[in-house]
Write an enzyme that holds these catalytic residues in place. Structure first.
Site, mmCIF file in Angstrom:
data_model
loop_
_atom_site.group_PDB
_atom_site.id
_atom_site.type_symbol
_atom_site.label_atom_id
_atom_site.label_comp_id
_atom_site.label_asym_id
_atom_site.label_seq_id
_atom_site.Cartn_x
_atom_site.Cartn_y
_atom_site.Cartn_z
ATOM 1 N N GLY A 1 0.831 -1.196 0.000
ATOM 2 C CA GLY A 1 0.000 0.000 0.000
ATOM 3 C C GLY A 1 0.860 1.238 0.000
ATOM 4 O O GLY A 1 2.052 1.182 -0.299
ATOM 5 N N CYS A 2 0.274 2.390 0.317
ATOM 6 C CA CYS A 2 1.011 3.657 0.319
ATOM 7 C C CYS A 2 1.738 3.800 1.644
ATOM 8 O O CYS A 2 1.232 4.456 2.561
ATOM 9 C CB CYS A 2 0.076 4.832 0.098
ATOM 10 S SG CYS A 2 -0.700 4.786 -1.519
ATOM 11 N N VAL A 3 2.884 3.123 1.794
ATOM 12 C CA VAL A 3 3.563 3.090 3.091
ATOM 13 C C VAL A 3 4.511 4.265 3.292
ATOM 14 O O VAL A 3 5.047 4.775 2.370
ATOM 15 C CB VAL A 3 4.333 1.772 3.310
ATOM 16 C CG1 VAL A 3 3.367 0.671 3.674
ATOM 17 C CG2 VAL A 3 5.119 1.396 2.073
ATOM 18 N N ASN B 1 -5.637 6.362 -7.901
ATOM 19 C CA ASN B 1 -5.362 6.745 -6.512
ATOM 20 C C ASN B 1 -5.512 8.267 -6.367
ATOM 21 O O ASN B 1 -5.851 8.770 -5.305
ATOM 22 C CB ASN B 1 -3.946 6.309 -6.138
ATOM 23 C CG ASN B 1 -3.797 6.040 -4.667
ATOM 24 O OD1 ASN B 1 -4.767 5.991 -3.929
ATOM 25 N ND2 ASN B 1 -2.556 5.876 -4.236
#
Ligand code: SF4
Ligand code: SF4
Lengths: 105, 353
Positions: free
Chosen positions: A103-105, B170
């Site tokens: 994910g967007c870590v 996104n």
């Protein structure tokens, strides 16, 4: 990608140092990882977190949420960081042999 | 142990003395010329800011060169705006003209203030993100090359027009709320690598990542399978599971959205809505995309009233007139079919033929 040596055996890890094949996990591997993670000696507390993560993953197929980890082990997030300086995801999950967080870590 | 948790430097130590002195006491501002703002304070002090376009992705040489300019004309002070333009802050009026001359001579583009097309808020693209369906820096350069007279104020527009680029849905940045948005989209369902998935991906997380419930576990392979009929190619599963791949250089491309805004001026904030479902990725100049954006700007600029943003203009004339005026085809892709879609349908007999 690269290999790390655990008791003379080469084990494949990805570019962030996570093991690629979960089957190769061992307590010896944890000792090797711990050195890279700035952990001087693995204590009972470290093992409590590692075993908890492994059990949780085995049962549910995912890593626990941080709040769940803290609640079930009784450690605050601050204490987790004291045990695993790079944090619960990059540190503890890596030692426990869980998949790399995504994910967007 | 390294020093940590000390936060960003205090901005009050980094702002010019004239701002420190007049903080919270500004009386009014004017725009003496495109890209130049003049702020006048209650104390009578004056501050000019000269705004230049920046490509956002810059080298340290670039930072050093604009810092040198700030040293020469602004006592070392400059700032970046929320659209990644750079602003030189001039408190000594005698240095304003020499600064502007120097900037022009060095090829910096002054503009982006008031009613204009300012910088394009954009993302990482093929420079750095593994999810990128299209490139960001490339498209932005192409669009701004085409539209630069709108940045410099050479060509006037009825209101400000915000353009944003996001290289996947996104939508890092401002694409859901901009006047014109360019968003990278896939058109083929993802492929699952069963062998790789085991041990690399959290299966429950992967299943829960899907907005349409198209993913289910596959007990035989200990992996997952994707129902192509339900998949709308959002790529969210590929974000959480590295064993699922979706990139398709042939069918990937971009969509264009219009009519979003964030300000509360005149009308409430709006989401942008689909105008063009698909245009091809055509690097390095993306002619289809730049032409479409330019066309949308021109039709809006010719028809909107003074001060009317893209979304306000469309609200006034109606979507059927929007499609008529722009000549864009209206397709089944434009009709919302996600969860609460009915709210977007027309529930009135009011429409134009
Ligand atoms: S919009 Fe998508 S591809 Fe672009 S930077 Fe954000 S996550 Fe990455
Ligand atoms: S691409 Fe999106 S819709 Fe398709 S399976 Fe993955 S998460 Fe679901």
């Amino acid at each position: 990608m690269g290999d790390i040596l655990v008791k003379g055996v080469a084990i494949e890890v990805d570019e962030d140092g996570f093991i690629v094949d979960p089957a190769v996990w061992s307590t010896d591997l944890v000792e090797v990882f711990a050195k890279d993670e700035g952990i001087e000696a693995l204590t009972e507390q470290h093992w409590k977190v590692i075993n908890y993560l492994r059990d949780y993953f085995k049962q549910y197929g995912i890593a626990p949420m941080i709040r769940k980890l803290c609640k079930d082990t009784g450690f605050s997030l601050k204490e987790i960081y004291e045990l695993f300086p790079s944090g619960p995801a990059k540190g503890a999950c890596k030692l426990a042999g869980l998949p790399k967080p995504t994910g967007c870590v | 142990m390294a020093r940590n948790d000390f936060g960003p430097p205090d901005y009050r130590e980094l702002i010019p003395p004239v701002i420190q002195k007049n903080y919270g006491q500004w009386k009014y501002h004017t725009i003496p010329r495109p890209g130049v703002l003049k702020h006048v304070s209650d104390t009578g002090d004056v501050l000019y800011s000269v705004r230049i376009a920046s490509p956002r992705l810059v080298s340290s040489e670039y930072i050093r060169s604009i810092s040198d300019i700030a040293d020469t004309y602004c006592d070392g002070y400059l700032r970046f705006t929320t659209r990644n333009n750079a602003e030189f802050l001039v408190s000594d009026e005698s240095k304003l003209e020499p600064l502007i001359k120097d900037l022009v001579a060095k090829g910096y583009m002054i503009g982006g203030g008031g009613h204009s097309i300012s910088n394009v808020v954009h993302t990482q693209g093929w420079i750095h993100c593994k999810s990128a369906v299209t490139d960001a820096s490339g498209i932005v350069k192409d669009v701004m090359d085409e539209l630069h007279p709108y940045f410099t104020g050479e060509i006037k527009v009825p209101a400000r027009l915000r353009i944003a680029v996001a290289c996947c849905v996104n939508m890092c940045g401002a694409c859901h709320c901009s006047d014109i948005s360019i968003v990278g989209i896939h058109r083929t369902p993802p492929r699952v690598n069963d062998e790789l998935l085991v041990g690399r991906c959290e299966i429950p997380t992967t299943i829960a990542a899907c907005p349409t419930g198209a993913i289910r576990p596959n007990p035989k392979t200990k992996s997952v399978e994707i129902n192509h009929e339900k998949c709308m190619m959002c790529a969210n599963c590929t974000v959480v599971c590295p064993a699922i791949k979706i990139m398709d250089p042939v069918n990937d491309g971009v969509s264009i959205w219009v009519g979003g805004k964030v300000s509360n001026a005149r009308t409430a904030p709006k989401f942008s809505r689909l105008a063009i479902p698909y245009l091809p990725n055509n690097p390095p100049r993306w002619p289809e995309v730049t032409n479409a954006v330019k066309h949308l700007v021109e039709v809006w600029a010719a028809s909107a009233r003074e001060g009317e943003r893209m979304g306000e203009w469309i609200d006034r004339i109606g979507w059927e007139r929007f499609f008529e005026k722009t000549g864009l085809p209206f397709t089944d892709k434009h009709i919302d079919d996600f969860t609460h879609a009915t709210t977007t349908f027309r529930s009135t007999t009011q429409f134009r033929f």
